[in-house]
Design an enzyme around this catalytic site. Structure first.
Site, PDB file in Angstrom:
ATOM      1  N   ASP A  37      -3.422  16.512  -3.143  1.00  0.00           N
ATOM      2  CA  ASP A  37      -4.170  17.441  -2.303  1.00  0.00           C
ATOM      3  C   ASP A  37      -5.098  18.231  -3.221  1.00  0.00           C
ATOM      4  OD1 ASP A  37      -3.525  18.411   0.816  1.00  0.00           O
ATOM      5  OD2 ASP A  37      -4.658  19.874  -0.359  1.00  0.00           O
ATOM      6  N   VAL A  64     -10.204  13.434  -4.387  1.00  0.00           N
ATOM      7  CA  VAL A  64     -10.418  11.986  -4.366  1.00  0.00           C
ATOM      8  C   VAL A  64     -11.884  11.633  -4.169  1.00  0.00           C
ATOM      9  CG1 VAL A  64      -8.089  11.314  -3.684  1.00  0.00           C
ATOM     10  CG2 VAL A  64      -9.744  11.944  -1.922  1.00  0.00           C
ATOM     11  N   ASN A  90      -5.281   8.953   3.501  1.00  0.00           N
ATOM     12  CA  ASN A  90      -5.430   9.930   4.581  1.00  0.00           C
ATOM     13  C   ASN A  90      -6.571  10.922   4.390  1.00  0.00           C
ATOM     14  OD1 ASN A  90      -4.480  11.761   6.826  1.00  0.00           O
ATOM     15  ND2 ASN A  90      -4.028  13.076   5.074  1.00  0.00           N
ATOM     16  N   TYR A 159     -19.585  11.767   9.884  1.00  0.00           N
ATOM     17  CA  TYR A 159     -18.128  11.574   9.929  1.00  0.00           C
ATOM     18  C   TYR A 159     -17.786  10.279  10.666  1.00  0.00           C
ATOM     19  CZ  TYR A 159     -13.263  12.502  11.333  1.00  0.00           C
ATOM     20  OH  TYR A 159     -11.913  12.421  11.560  1.00  0.00           O
ATOM     21  N   LYS A 163     -16.027   6.837   9.084  1.00  0.00           N
ATOM     22  CA  LYS A 163     -14.769   6.310   9.607  1.00  0.00           C
ATOM     23  C   LYS A 163     -14.940   4.880  10.129  1.00  0.00           C
ATOM     24  CE  LYS A 163     -11.984   9.838   8.951  1.00  0.00           C
ATOM     25  NZ  LYS A 163     -10.974   9.758   7.877  1.00  0.00           N
TER      26      LYS A 163
END
Length: 253
Positions: A37, A64, A90, A159, A163
């Site tokens: 995180d 990340v 995730n 976004y 995805k």
């Protein structure tokens, strides 16, 4: 024997929400965990709770979005645990201080940053981990997508585009690695709880749900854990909706 005994999972965005819920389900099944995180306090709090299940948990603080961190993260997790069997890919959302806007009115640098956070972060991590999985002849990967990828999102084109790109990545890569004992799938999330969602937006999403309610975090975590388990050994290249029915709209109201 515990469901995930002897397995090691790498989970991004594990400090809260879907990531923490997925990590909890894995820990209950005896899985060792390498958690990531960007928020140190919530990462350590999550790790402390998960160690209560008696599993080995390491924490890896960093973004990340940084390719150098991804390489270090994978190396550190592999050294600490000996291997990485499972990946809950995730992390996503929006970079700090990067506003969402209608596409024609947006700053394209912002569009690029949001797209990269929701596609390249997961692609880079998958790329770093796959060779080891293929070499060992075992791996399970779940990339976390959204109903926005299927339905689109006003003022959220970056976004949604990021995805949706995940779907093509999963479909392509899964064909390359299934014969080597590696399963790669996506989950398409809809109406999970979110701390920044307004009550009006939540009420709207609840009305669209077939269940008339928001999804529980454990419902999402359990579904992702299923795809990371050997129970899902013949599922490959899928984009599995966990959305309370939002993709299949209610047309009688």
């Amino acid at each position: 024997m515990s469901r995930f005994a002897g397995r090691v999972a790498l989970v991004t965005g594990a400090g809260r929400g879907i990531g923490a819920a997925t990590a909890a389900e894995l820990a209950k099944g005896g899985c060792a965990l390498a958690l990531n995180d960007v928020d140190e306090a919530r990462l350590e709090e999550s790790a402390a709770a998960l160690r209560g299940h008696g599993v080995n948990v390491t924490t890896h603080l960093g973004s990340v979005m940084d390719p150098a961190f991804i390489q270090a993260f994978v190396a550190e997790a592999s050294e600490a645990h000996g291997k990485v069997d499972l990946l809950a890919n995730n992390a996503g959302g929006g970079p700090p201080m990067t506003p969402w806007a209608e596409f024609a009115k947006s700053d394209f640098a912002h569009f690029r940053a949001i797209f990269e956070m929701n596609f390249f972060t997961q692609a880079m991590l998958l790329h770093a981990l796959l060779p080891g999985m293929v070499q060992r002849g075992y791996g399970k990967v779940v990339c976390v997508s959204s109903i926005s990828a299927v339905l689109g999102q006003e003022s959220g084109a970056a976004y949604a585009s990021g995805k949706l790109a995940l779907h093509a990545l999963v479909s392509s890569v899964s064909k390359e690695v299934a014969r080597h004992g590696v399963n790669v799938n996506a989950v398409v999330l809809g109406n999970p709880p979110h701390p920044s969602r307004t009550p009006e937006r939540q009420a709207y999403l609840d009305k669209l749900s077939h269940f008339d309610r928001v999804g529980r975090l454990d419902e999402f975590g359990k579904a992702i854990a299923f795809l990371l388990s050997d129970d899902a050994s013949y599922i490959s290249g899928a984009a599995v909706p966990i959305d309370g029915g939002l993709i299949a709209p209610r047309l009688n109201e």
